[in-house]
Design an enzyme around this catalytic site. Structure first.
Site, PDB file in Angstrom:
ATOM      1  N   ASN A 188       0.867  -1.179   0.000  1.00  0.00           N
ATOM      2  CA  ASN A 188       0.000   0.000   0.000  1.00  0.00           C
ATOM      3  C   ASN A 188       0.904   1.228   0.000  1.00  0.00           C
ATOM      4  O   ASN A 188       1.456   1.599   1.025  1.00  0.00           O
ATOM      5  CB  ASN A 188      -0.905  -0.007   1.237  1.00  0.00           C
ATOM      6  CG  ASN A 188      -1.795   1.227   1.287  1.00  0.00           C
ATOM      7  OD1 ASN A 188      -1.927   1.938   0.291  1.00  0.00           O
ATOM      8  ND2 ASN A 188      -2.401   1.469   2.435  1.00  0.00           N
ATOM      9  N   LYS A 222       0.070   4.225  -0.408  1.00  0.00           N
ATOM     10  CA  LYS A 222      -0.617   5.423   0.114  1.00  0.00           C
ATOM     11  C   LYS A 222      -0.301   6.619  -0.781  1.00  0.00           C
ATOM     12  O   LYS A 222      -0.150   6.457  -1.981  1.00  0.00           O
ATOM     13  CB  LYS A 222      -0.224   5.693   1.572  1.00  0.00           C
ATOM     14  CG  LYS A 222      -0.314   4.455   2.455  1.00  0.00           C
ATOM     15  CD  LYS A 222      -0.213   4.795   3.907  1.00  0.00           C
ATOM     16  CE  LYS A 222      -0.095   3.514   4.719  1.00  0.00           C
ATOM     17  NZ  LYS A 222      -0.339   3.693   6.121  1.00  0.00           N
ATOM     18  N   HIS A 279      -9.831   1.341   4.244  1.00  0.00           N
ATOM     19  CA  HIS A 279      -8.594   1.555   5.004  1.00  0.00           C
ATOM     20  C   HIS A 279      -8.895   2.528   6.144  1.00  0.00           C
ATOM     21  O   HIS A 279      -9.687   3.459   5.984  1.00  0.00           O
ATOM     22  CB  HIS A 279      -7.501   2.105   4.087  1.00  0.00           C
ATOM     23  CG  HIS A 279      -6.150   2.063   4.714  1.00  0.00           C
ATOM     24  ND1 HIS A 279      -5.756   2.980   5.659  1.00  0.00           N
ATOM     25  CD2 HIS A 279      -5.123   1.188   4.572  1.00  0.00           C
ATOM     26  CE1 HIS A 279      -4.526   2.674   6.053  1.00  0.00           C
ATOM     27  NE2 HIS A 279      -4.120   1.594   5.417  1.00  0.00           N
ATOM     28  N   GLU A 318      -7.368   4.937   7.265  1.00  0.00           N
ATOM     29  CA  GLU A 318      -7.125   6.358   6.944  1.00  0.00           C
ATOM     30  C   GLU A 318      -8.326   6.950   6.202  1.00  0.00           C
ATOM     31  O   GLU A 318      -8.682   8.104   6.399  1.00  0.00           O
ATOM     32  CB  GLU A 318      -5.831   6.481   6.126  1.00  0.00           C
ATOM     33  CG  GLU A 318      -4.612   6.198   7.005  1.00  0.00           C
ATOM     34  CD  GLU A 318      -3.428   5.594   6.285  1.00  0.00           C
ATOM     35  OE1 GLU A 318      -3.374   5.645   5.047  1.00  0.00           O
ATOM     36  OE2 GLU A 318      -2.550   5.047   6.983  1.00  0.00           O
ATOM     37  N   GLU A 368      -6.368  -4.848  10.143  1.00  0.00           N
ATOM     38  CA  GLU A 368      -5.324  -3.868  10.424  1.00  0.00           C
ATOM     39  C   GLU A 368      -5.656  -3.122  11.718  1.00  0.00           C
ATOM     40  O   GLU A 368      -6.430  -2.157  11.697  1.00  0.00           O
ATOM     41  CB  GLU A 368      -5.233  -2.853   9.295  1.00  0.00           C
ATOM     42  CG  GLU A 368      -4.930  -3.468   7.940  1.00  0.00           C
ATOM     43  CD  GLU A 368      -4.259  -2.461   7.017  1.00  0.00           C
ATOM     44  OE1 GLU A 368      -3.144  -2.755   6.582  1.00  0.00           O
ATOM     45  OE2 GLU A 368      -4.835  -1.392   6.780  1.00  0.00           O
ATOM     46  N   GLY A 371       1.630   2.149  10.767  1.00  0.00           N
ATOM     47  CA  GLY A 371       2.576   3.264  10.649  1.00  0.00           C
ATOM     48  C   GLY A 371       3.196   3.670  11.971  1.00  0.00           C
ATOM     49  O   GLY A 371       3.832   4.714  12.072  1.00  0.00           O
ATOM     50  N   SER A 377       2.573  -2.348  10.443  1.00  0.00           N
ATOM     51  CA  SER A 377       4.026  -2.383  10.657  1.00  0.00           C
ATOM     52  C   SER A 377       4.662  -3.736  10.315  1.00  0.00           C
ATOM     53  O   SER A 377       5.612  -4.165  10.980  1.00  0.00           O
ATOM     54  CB  SER A 377       4.381  -1.954  12.089  1.00  0.00           C
ATOM     55  OG  SER A 377       3.908  -0.632  12.328  1.00  0.00           O
TER      56      SER A 377
HETATM   57  C1  PEP Z   1      -1.238   0.122   5.808  1.00  0.00           C
HETATM   58  O1  PEP Z   1      -1.120   1.209   5.299  1.00  0.00           O
HETATM   59  O2  PEP Z   1      -2.192  -0.584   5.487  1.00  0.00           O
HETATM   60  C2  PEP Z   1      -0.237  -0.318   6.779  1.00  0.00           C
HETATM   61  C3  PEP Z   1      -0.397  -1.456   7.379  1.00  0.00           C
HETATM   62  O3  PEP Z   1       0.834   0.533   6.993  1.00  0.00           O
HETATM   63  P1  PEP Z   1       2.208   0.158   7.759  1.00  0.00           P
HETATM   64  O4  PEP Z   1       2.694  -1.145   7.192  1.00  0.00           O
HETATM   65  O5  PEP Z   1       3.134   1.299   7.437  1.00  0.00           O
HETATM   66  O6  PEP Z   1       1.888   0.039   9.209  1.00  0.00           O
END
Ligand code: PEP
Length: 254
Positions: free
Chosen positions: A10, A12, A98, A100, A170, A176, A216
């Protein structure tokens, strides 16, 4: 789609077109085996979909995903992306829900259900994200929270439709932040999601759905997380922007 092990990047809102092109080149030209039961998906910014789609055109098991789409067929919705547009580019996956988008764009479970519907009606497979914020985890009500997300966005689907959905769990507190769920925490929630799916659709359907972990994931923890029986790969943000990291994550797929 039968249950696959999936490494999904992803990006982003990161990278220029040139940087994205270079990153894709580096990853797809590094040696890694993608076996029959595995998929690699790059969820890239909308302006790069066509470039990315062309780049992976002859790569078996590699797909491009959009990061969003709208719940309407077409019309006066300035700035939005329709499934018809994605179809015209040959895009087969879209990330929906997501955290976000839920947080910054107020996307609700019912709005997401409409997006899921229009995707499935147009042969686009949603990668449906769910997961709880820290306050919910701290009050130990994460199962109820995630069950509500699944019920309100997915459980109106027929079994055949559900089989086209990839679920990504998630936990928001792990996205993040560098704070990964432990592999036990991931397995616990994934097993809960699969049981919840089984209660509605039966064991066969539940066992055919890919459930990815996101939060992460990096080269250093991917093997352990992916080795959990109900974890079918990962949705990866930060580490997917570094070629060596993401290749190692692809190679960690079971
Ligand atoms: C994501 O954006 O779905 C995500 C899991 O980000 P990260 O791996 O940076 O935590």
């Amino acid at each position: 789609m039968s249950r696959k092990q999936i490494a999904a990047a992803n990006w982003k809102m990161n990278l220029t077109l040139q940087q994205g092109e270079q990153l894709l080149n580096e990853i797809i030209n590094k040696p890694h085996e993608i076996s029959e039961n595995q998929l690699v998906i790059f969820s890239v910014p909308a302006p790069y979909l066509q470039m990315a789609q062309q780049k992976i055109a002859d790569k078996k098991g590699v797909f491009i995903a959009a990061q969003n789409c709208f719940n309407k067929k077409n019309g006066a919705y300035t700035g939005e992306i329709s499934v018809e547009m994605l179809n015209s580019l040959g895009i087969q996956f879209v990330v929906l829900g997501h955290s976000e988008r839920r947080e910054y764009f107020n996307e609700s479970n019912s709005f997401l259900a409409e997006k899921i519907n229009i995707c499935l009606e147009n042969n686009i497979q949603p990668i449906f994200c769910c997961g709880e914020p820290l306050s919910v985890r701290e009050s130990n009500t994460q199962n109820e929270y995630v069950a509500k997300q699944l019920k309100e966005s997915l459980y109106h689907l027929s079994a055949d439709q559900l089989l086209k959905v990839v679920i990504a769990y998630e936990p928001i507190w792990a996205i993040g932040t560098g704070k990964t769920a432990t592999s036990d925490q991931a397995q616990e929630m994934h097993a809960f999601i699969r049981k919840d799916l089984a209660n509605v659709y039966g064991n066969d359907i539940a066992n055919s759905i890919s459930i990815l972990y996101g939060g992460s994931v990096k080269a250093a923890n991917a093997v352990e997380i992916f080795s959990q029986p109900d974890v079918d790969g990962g949705l990866v943000g930060g580490a997917s922007l570094i070629a060596d990291e993401f290749v190692a994550i692809i190679n960690a797929l079971q």
